[in-house]
Write an enzyme that holds these catalytic residues in place. Sequence first.
Site, PDB file in Angstrom:
ATOM      1  N   ASP A  99       0.867  -1.160   0.000  1.00 58.07           N
ATOM      2  CA  ASP A  99       0.000   0.000   0.000  1.00 58.07           C
ATOM      3  C   ASP A  99       0.915   1.224   0.000  1.00 58.07           C
ATOM      4  OD1 ASP A  99      -2.268   1.683   0.495  1.00 58.07           O
ATOM      5  OD2 ASP A  99      -1.610   1.800   2.568  1.00 58.07           O
ATOM      6  N   ASP A 147      -0.226   5.260   0.560  1.00 61.33           N
ATOM      7  CA  ASP A 147      -0.498   6.289   1.584  1.00 61.33           C
ATOM      8  C   ASP A 147      -0.470   5.659   2.968  1.00 61.33           C
ATOM      9  OD1 ASP A 147      -3.048   8.015  -0.392  1.00 61.33           O
ATOM     10  OD2 ASP A 147      -0.875   8.171  -0.386  1.00 61.33           O
ATOM     11  N   LYS A 150      -9.148  -1.734  -2.954  1.00 66.80           N
ATOM     12  CA  LYS A 150      -9.059  -2.680  -1.831  1.00 66.80           C
ATOM     13  C   LYS A 150     -10.219  -2.414  -0.879  1.00 66.80           C
ATOM     14  CE  LYS A 150      -5.268  -0.600  -1.224  1.00 66.80           C
ATOM     15  NZ  LYS A 150      -4.072   0.023  -0.640  1.00 66.80           N
ATOM     16  N   ASP A 156      -1.570  -0.016   5.958  1.00 73.14           N
ATOM     17  CA  ASP A 156      -1.790   0.761   7.192  1.00 73.14           C
ATOM     18  C   ASP A 156      -3.257   0.778   7.611  1.00 73.14           C
ATOM     19  OD1 ASP A 156      -2.918   3.907   6.468  1.00 73.14           O
ATOM     20  OD2 ASP A 156      -2.269   2.587   4.858  1.00 73.14           O
TER      21      ASP A 156
END
Length: 307
Positions: free
Chosen positions: A28, A30, A228, A253
């Site tokens: 991922d 960000d 996602k 995250d």
Amino acid sequence: MILQPKYLTGDPAAINDFIDRFDVFLFDCDGVLWSGDHLFEGVVETLELLRSKGKKTIFVTNNSSKSRPQYQEKFTALGIPSHVDEIFGSSYSAAIYISRILKLEPPKNKVFVLGEVGIENELRGENVPFVGGTDPAYRRDMTPEDWTGLADGSLLDPEVGCVLTGLDLHINYLKLAHAYQYLRRGAVFLATNTDATFPANHSFFPGAGSMSTPLANMMGTKPVALGKPSQAMMDAIEGKFQLDRARTCMVGDRLDTDIKFGIEGRLGGTLAVQTGVNKKSDWEAEDAAAVPAYFVDKLSDLRAAAE
Ligand SMILES: O=C(O)[C@H](O)[C@H](O)COP(=O)(O)O
Ligand SMILES: [Mg+2]
């Protein structure tokens, strides 16, 4: 039996064992690699370490504001070597879904976009016609003619058969009113993703879900989200790279997108970092959206692995 997530930070042996379990790491972006335009310390070196061990790195972001080439420009500007084919954004996932799965037919094959240039560029790449998006004509207040023309439909594009929402930094009442009128007239309701918040500048801002939720509230239905944890994205990635899912790890995250994406995708493992949206207390909560198999404080903790 719910296994306890294994904490890897400060444990070189456990980190080595973790890395050796996988051939592919899905990252991922960000909250894992960066916060907005601020690259986290040690990320470049960590990616280099994994690549030096023969691991494949693929980037999987729900951020729809950039197309894959635009993301590659960001990676390059931040000193991260990457190939555009290793980048999967939710805009790309949505454009592929619309062009190859939904297959809208004329005269209703146009998309009304609530979002930024990333969505527009990926739709163009799939030859999907669209209106809205970054068109400056929509960046204004409603006029009396808008109220009349939206109500009777004379201001609407008759070829629009789909509304696609994403992160829109220029959201306003006029755009929501257009989107709602298209949906009331039967347009398909899609979202690149529905993340509630957007981690940036070491804080949190309205996420893409903040653009689709008002419409979901008005319509009483939720959009089909193509980012996602949708497995549409996982299937596209597996198809492109012939993944062995058991030897693939998702690093993220956010529990309700990244970790859920990895678990529902039956990947060999998931690694949570605590530099973005979720922390250890979140996955220890009774109602946790998902529980990671492994976790660290920050991605660069993996550098403790022997070179
Ligand atoms: O609101 C959004 O679109 C998301 O929070 C954000 O962009 C997520 O990006 P990712 O963490 O999947 O890279
Ligand atoms: Mg993230």
